[in-house]
Design an enzyme around this catalytic site. Structure first.
Site, PDB file in Angstrom:
ATOM      1  N   GLU A  94       0.839  -1.204   0.000  1.00 54.75           N
ATOM      2  CA  GLU A  94       0.000   0.000   0.000  1.00 54.75           C
ATOM      3  C   GLU A  94       0.869   1.248   0.000  1.00 54.75           C
ATOM      4  O   GLU A  94       1.955   1.246   0.568  1.00 54.75           O
ATOM      5  CB  GLU A  94      -0.906  -0.010   1.245  1.00 54.75           C
ATOM      6  CG  GLU A  94      -1.930  -1.131   1.161  1.00 54.75           C
ATOM      7  CD  GLU A  94      -2.834  -1.265   2.379  1.00 54.75           C
ATOM      8  OE1 GLU A  94      -3.907  -1.858   2.231  1.00 54.75           O
ATOM      9  OE2 GLU A  94      -2.463  -0.802   3.471  1.00 54.75           O
ATOM     10  N   CYS A 107       3.534   8.604   0.839  1.00 58.99           N
ATOM     11  CA  CYS A 107       4.101   7.696   1.831  1.00 58.99           C
ATOM     12  C   CYS A 107       4.195   6.334   1.136  1.00 58.99           C
ATOM     13  O   CYS A 107       3.175   5.753   0.756  1.00 58.99           O
ATOM     14  CB  CYS A 107       3.182   7.647   3.052  1.00 58.99           C
ATOM     15  SG  CYS A 107       3.694   6.418   4.251  1.00 58.99           S
ATOM     16  N   CYS A 114       6.803  -6.923   6.805  1.00 56.02           N
ATOM     17  CA  CYS A 114       7.966  -6.356   7.496  1.00 56.02           C
ATOM     18  C   CYS A 114       8.608  -7.434   8.358  1.00 56.02           C
ATOM     19  O   CYS A 114       7.909  -8.261   8.944  1.00 56.02           O
ATOM     20  CB  CYS A 114       7.546  -5.172   8.367  1.00 56.02           C
ATOM     21  SG  CYS A 114       8.972  -4.306   9.081  1.00 56.02           S
ATOM     22  N   CYS A 118       7.297  -4.429  15.554  1.00 59.75           N
ATOM     23  CA  CYS A 118       6.798  -3.380  16.446  1.00 59.75           C
ATOM     24  C   CYS A 118       5.350  -3.727  16.819  1.00 59.75           C
ATOM     25  O   CYS A 118       4.513  -3.924  15.932  1.00 59.75           O
ATOM     26  CB  CYS A 118       6.849  -2.031  15.757  1.00 59.75           C
ATOM     27  SG  CYS A 118       8.473  -1.678  15.061  1.00 59.75           S
ATOM     28  N   CYS A 121       2.131  -1.826  15.426  1.00 57.62           N
ATOM     29  CA  CYS A 121       2.036  -1.567  13.986  1.00 57.62           C
ATOM     30  C   CYS A 121       1.312  -2.699  13.263  1.00 57.62           C
ATOM     31  O   CYS A 121       1.644  -3.877  13.442  1.00 57.62           O
ATOM     32  CB  CYS A 121       3.448  -1.402  13.422  1.00 57.62           C
ATOM     33  SG  CYS A 121       3.509  -1.401  11.643  1.00 57.62           S
ATOM     34  N   CYS A 339      -0.696   6.397   9.769  1.00 58.12           N
ATOM     35  CA  CYS A 339       0.555   5.788  10.209  1.00 58.12           C
ATOM     36  C   CYS A 339       0.316   4.523  11.017  1.00 58.12           C
ATOM     37  O   CYS A 339      -0.474   4.522  11.949  1.00 58.12           O
ATOM     38  CB  CYS A 339       1.268   6.770  11.114  1.00 58.12           C
ATOM     39  SG  CYS A 339       2.571   7.598  10.285  1.00 58.12           S
TER      40      CYS A 339
HETATM   41  S1  SF4 Z   1       6.650   0.259  12.435  1.00 58.49           S
HETATM   42 FE1  SF4 Z   1       5.782  -1.502  11.301  1.00 58.49          FE
HETATM   43  S2  SF4 Z   1       6.578  -1.293   9.210  1.00 58.49           S
HETATM   44 FE2  SF4 Z   1       7.847   0.026  10.543  1.00 58.49          FE
HETATM   45  S3  SF4 Z   1       9.582  -1.269  11.159  1.00 58.49           S
HETATM   46 FE3  SF4 Z   1       8.037  -1.514  12.777  1.00 58.49          FE
HETATM   47  S4  SF4 Z   1       6.851  -3.328  12.119  1.00 58.49           S
HETATM   48 FE4  SF4 Z   1       8.010  -2.647  10.332  1.00 58.49          FE
END
Ligand code: SF4
Length: 346
Positions: A94, A107, A114, A118, A121, A339
């Protein structure tokens, strides 16, 4: 059996020129094709109208153009646009267009999923499938530039690498894409209008500084206390804050480019006075500014945006200590484009 056709956009201009010479044509034909591919963002050989039919057929027999396809475009009530971008192997990432009165920011994503984890996220819940190629990153930018011209009557003005993925874990391809975006034969954008946002990989921050990059650096910090940061960004156990800090000092010494810290304040996680004091200390090591970002819950109920009172205290104390701070409101929440919300849900 027909040999596997190569992605033509993996070739440099010189390699394209050589290809034509080897096939009995003039080298400048390579320039023409290169222009079609990058300046005119051609999606097919058929559309390269200043080439002969034979040349187009020869290209078709040898190469493919693995162009992205915007599968679905969603528009938010605040003007934000989210593109679901289908790649040649059917994977989807996306990217988001964020308009303000004077700017259009893209963005963009750098990986499918990923590899980091995190906890706050949405993308972290998608397994990392692969890195994006330079042209797949470039195409996302071109698609948003076109949408900006169409819907807002102006070209794209800024780019942030803050979509899906950790850009520094796809270092070479992100830098190649930025080269293309900033080169006159690509989009000719100033690198000062591009920000690479990383969760903080010290070794690669140093490498960027050594490589003399000209774009800006943002770090998703979220806590300047190791124990807390590790509890929400587990890779911090490996890349600790002291390593990160040393890499950022190195970055500033080499580039003289101020660092932006992206920071969300969550209730019960980092909304105490000690969290603010630690952030103020962290900011003293290299010239920096802080973006306090509004949080968009990802439906697990664990992370909740802190109270306005807690955020106001952050702002007051940072400012009292001479640190530039901006509170950023989220955009595109109604289409999961804000975000930390990108997760291929549409
Ligand atoms: S915030 Fe999300 S996309 Fe960014 S590094 Fe951490 S897990 Fe990966």
């Amino acid at each position: 059996m027909q040999a596997k056709r190569k992605d033509i956009r993996a070739l440099t201009r010189d390699q394209l020129r050589d290809f034509f010479v080897k096939n009995g044509d003039k080298a400048f034909r390579g320039n023409q094709v290169y222009e079609w591919l990058w300046q005119k963002a051609a999606h097919s050989f058929e559309g390269m109208t200043n080439l002969s039919k034979d040349t187009r057929e020869m290209l078709e027999a040898n190469f493919v153009i693995n162009h992205i396809k915007v599968d679905q475009m969603q528009r938010s009530s605040d003007g934000t646009i989210k593109n679901a971008v289908r790649l040649h192997d059917d994977l989807v990432v996306e990217s988001v267009l964020i308009p303000t009165k004077t700017r259009t920011t893209a963005c963009v994503s750098s990986q499918v999923g990923c590899s980091l984890d995190c906890l706050f996220c949405a993308t972290s819940r998608l397994k990392r499938m692969r890195n994006l190629n330079p042209d797949e990153i470039y195409d996302q930018v071109v698609a948003i530039d076109n949408e900006s011209r169409l819907y807002f009557d102006r070209p794209l003005s800024n780019i942030v690498f803050m979509g899906m993925g950790e850009p520094l874990m796809n270092y070479n391809n992100v830098l190649k894409a930025i080269d293309k975006i900033t080169s006159p034969e690509g989009l000719g954008m100033s690198p000062k209008r591009i920000t690479v946002s990383t969760s903080g990989v010290p070794k690669l921050i140093r490498k960027m500084a050594d490589d003399g990059v000209k774009f800006k650096l943002a770090v998703s910090l979220h806590s300047a206390i190791d124990e807390i940061r590790t509890s929400i960004m587990p890779f911090n156990a490996t890349f600790t804050l002291s390593d990160l800090r040393a890499a950022l000092v190195y970055w500033y010494e080499k580039t003289k480019s101020r660092i932006t810290y992206e920071y969300v304040v969550w209730e019960g996680i980092n909304d105490k006075r000690k969290d603010i004091d630690a952030l103020i200390d962290f900011c003293r090591f290299a010239p920096s500014k802080v973006n306090l970002i509004e949080y968009n819950p990802i439906d697990d109920g664990v992370f909740q945006q802190a109270s306005n009172k807690a955020i106001d205290l952050y702002v007051d104390l940072l400012e009292e200590n001479g640190i530039v701070v901006t509170v950023r409101r989220s955009r595109g929440k109604d289409i999961d484009a804000a975000c930390g919300q990108l997760a291929n849900k549409s």
